[in-house]
Motif scaffolding. Structure first.
Motif, mmCIF file in Angstrom:
data_model
loop_
_atom_site.group_PDB
_atom_site.id
_atom_site.type_symbol
_atom_site.label_atom_id
_atom_site.label_comp_id
_atom_site.label_asym_id
_atom_site.label_seq_id
_atom_site.Cartn_x
_atom_site.Cartn_y
_atom_site.Cartn_z
ATOM 1 N N ILE A 1 -4.886 -9.732 -5.629
ATOM 2 C CA ILE A 1 -3.699 -10.098 -5.048
ATOM 3 C C ILE A 1 -2.464 -9.475 -5.384
ATOM 4 O O ILE A 1 -1.648 -9.644 -4.424
ATOM 5 C CB ILE A 1 -3.526 -11.905 -5.204
ATOM 6 C CG1 ILE A 1 -2.706 -12.678 -4.720
ATOM 7 C CG2 ILE A 1 -3.423 -12.066 -6.872
ATOM 8 C CD1 ILE A 1 -3.160 -13.011 -3.259
ATOM 9 N N ASP A 2 -2.473 -8.962 -6.412
ATOM 10 C CA ASP A 2 -1.211 -8.102 -7.000
ATOM 11 C C ASP A 2 -0.980 -7.095 -6.165
ATOM 12 O O ASP A 2 0.165 -6.335 -5.956
ATOM 13 C CB ASP A 2 -1.320 -7.917 -8.512
ATOM 14 C CG ASP A 2 -2.622 -7.008 -8.955
ATOM 15 O OD1 ASP A 2 -3.491 -7.327 -8.339
ATOM 16 O OD2 ASP A 2 -2.094 -6.096 -9.504
ATOM 17 N N VAL A 3 -2.101 -6.477 -5.612
ATOM 18 C CA VAL A 3 -1.869 -5.337 -4.583
ATOM 19 C C VAL A 3 -1.304 -5.632 -3.382
ATOM 20 O O VAL A 3 -0.953 -4.667 -2.498
ATOM 21 C CB VAL A 3 -3.142 -4.357 -4.733
ATOM 22 C CG1 VAL A 3 -3.280 -3.286 -3.953
ATOM 23 C CG2 VAL A 3 -3.526 -4.102 -6.001
ATOM 24 N N PRO B 1 1.039 -7.301 -1.505
ATOM 25 C CA PRO B 1 2.306 -7.150 -0.960
ATOM 26 C C PRO B 1 2.530 -5.276 -0.721
ATOM 27 O O PRO B 1 3.075 -5.013 0.166
ATOM 28 C CB PRO B 1 3.594 -7.161 -2.167
ATOM 29 C CG PRO B 1 2.665 -8.396 -3.076
ATOM 30 C CD PRO B 1 1.189 -7.885 -2.797
ATOM 31 N N GLU B 2 2.115 -4.508 -1.750
ATOM 32 C CA GLU B 2 2.206 -3.143 -1.398
ATOM 33 C C GLU B 2 1.176 -2.788 -0.040
ATOM 34 O O GLU B 2 1.563 -1.983 0.552
ATOM 35 C CB GLU B 2 1.752 -2.334 -2.494
ATOM 36 C CG GLU B 2 1.824 -0.532 -2.567
ATOM 37 C CD GLU B 2 3.309 -0.347 -1.875
ATOM 38 O OE1 GLU B 2 3.110 0.565 -1.082
ATOM 39 O OE2 GLU B 2 4.040 -0.619 -2.426
ATOM 40 N N LEU B 3 0.076 -3.445 -0.053
ATOM 41 C CA LEU B 3 -0.641 -3.003 1.023
ATOM 42 C C LEU B 3 -0.289 -3.521 2.388
ATOM 43 O O LEU B 3 -0.098 -2.633 3.115
ATOM 44 C CB LEU B 3 -2.008 -3.796 0.935
ATOM 45 C CG LEU B 3 -3.020 -3.931 2.252
ATOM 46 C CD1 LEU B 3 -3.640 -2.489 2.593
ATOM 47 C CD2 LEU B 3 -4.020 -5.039 2.093
ATOM 48 N N VAL B 4 0.650 -4.514 2.476
ATOM 49 C CA VAL B 4 1.258 -4.950 3.686
ATOM 50 C C VAL B 4 2.325 -4.083 4.072
ATOM 51 O O VAL B 4 2.670 -3.766 5.070
ATOM 52 C CB VAL B 4 1.627 -6.306 3.683
ATOM 53 C CG1 VAL B 4 2.789 -6.638 4.861
ATOM 54 C CG2 VAL B 4 0.691 -7.567 3.548
ATOM 55 N N ARG B 5 3.303 -3.809 2.957
ATOM 56 C CA ARG B 5 4.082 -2.641 3.412
ATOM 57 C C ARG B 5 3.674 -1.229 3.745
ATOM 58 O O ARG B 5 4.349 -0.680 4.515
ATOM 59 C CB ARG B 5 4.921 -2.373 1.933
ATOM 60 C CG ARG B 5 6.380 -3.528 1.701
ATOM 61 C CD ARG B 5 7.034 -2.887 0.533
ATOM 62 N NE ARG B 5 6.572 -2.854 -0.788
ATOM 63 C CZ ARG B 5 6.295 -3.842 -1.429
ATOM 64 N NH1 ARG B 5 6.512 -5.159 -1.236
ATOM 65 N NH2 ARG B 5 5.500 -3.516 -2.773
ATOM 66 N N SER B 6 2.770 -0.663 3.162
ATOM 67 C CA SER B 6 2.151 0.304 3.467
ATOM 68 C C SER B 6 1.571 0.466 4.929
ATOM 69 O O SER B 6 1.655 1.310 5.652
ATOM 70 C CB SER B 6 1.100 0.942 2.796
ATOM 71 O OG SER B 6 0.067 0.107 2.691
ATOM 72 N N ARG B 7 1.182 -0.826 5.561
ATOM 73 C CA ARG B 7 0.456 -1.010 6.828
ATOM 74 C C ARG B 7 1.650 -1.032 7.729
ATOM 75 O O ARG B 7 1.436 -0.433 8.794
ATOM 76 C CB ARG B 7 -0.252 -2.178 6.908
ATOM 77 C CG ARG B 7 -1.869 -2.358 6.801
ATOM 78 C CD ARG B 7 -2.467 -1.288 7.363
ATOM 79 N NE ARG B 7 -3.912 -1.225 6.850
ATOM 80 C CZ ARG B 7 -4.661 -0.689 7.706
ATOM 81 N NH1 ARG B 7 -4.528 -0.128 8.903
ATOM 82 N NH2 ARG B 7 -5.908 -0.590 7.387
#
Length: 185
Positions: free
Chosen positions: A157-159, A161-167
């Motif tokens: 879960i901590d990753v 937000p970065e996943l959504v930004r990179s997508r």
């Protein structure tokens, strides 16, 4: 797709990954892995058959659901990591694949017709961003597998937000590289 992945029959394996992607969301909906019904003679041919499977069995049926639930007609995005496959889909020309068997020729023609009818939008994507590869490839390195798992949002879960930004950045980038909708001659 993974060309000739079955060492006995030399048939390729198709991989499909369907996700609902929004401004601040990424929600996996379906994944599919299937051995192709005929032998492919090249990577582009195997990729086109995999694209046909994804568009026909996952993407287009999902659009009917989205239209009903959301009241919006949203064409799905097809991300293809083979440049030749993108060109063949966009042009509708199979000249370099005159050898294809009847089954594959039907699939390839249908895919091109569906593209020109606006049933989906086509984008070239680097292989490193191809989510469906997790269904067709083997990964010798743990780091490679971890990277591919991130593409399908299989992470802590901590990753996220970065996943959504990179997508979001990725989608903005490929949005400027949409394939021209060339009419077949």
């Amino acid at each position: 797709a993974d060309l000739a992945s079955d060492k006995n029959s030399r048939r390729s394996t198709s991989g499909v990954f369907l996700a609902l992607i929004g401004e601040s969301s990424f929600f996996p909906l379906a994944a599919q892995c299937k051995k192709q019904t005929a032998v492919s003679h090249s990577t582009p041919e195997a990729e086109l058959i995999a694209a046909d499977l994804g568009v026909r069995t996952q993407a287009i049926p999902a659009t009917f659901l989205w239209e009903r639930v959301l009241g919006l007609k949203i064409p799905p995005l097809l991300f293809e990591d083979n440049e030749a496959s993108c060109k063949i889909t966009a042009s509708g020309k199979l000249q370099s694949m005159r050898h294809v068997q009847r089954t594959h020729a039907i699939n390839l023609s249908w895919l091109s017709e569906s593209f020109h009818a606006g049933h989906f939008r086509l984008f070239y994507t680097p292989t490193a961003f191809q989510s469906a590869d997790i269904s067709t490839k083997t990964f010798a390195l743990t780091s490679s597998f971890a990277s591919v798992r991130m593409l399908i949002a299989h992470c802590t879960i901590d990753v996220l937000p970065e996943l959504v930004r990179s997508r979001r950045l990725f989608l903005w980038h490929v949005g400027h590289r949409k394939y021209k909708e060339e009419k077949p001659h």
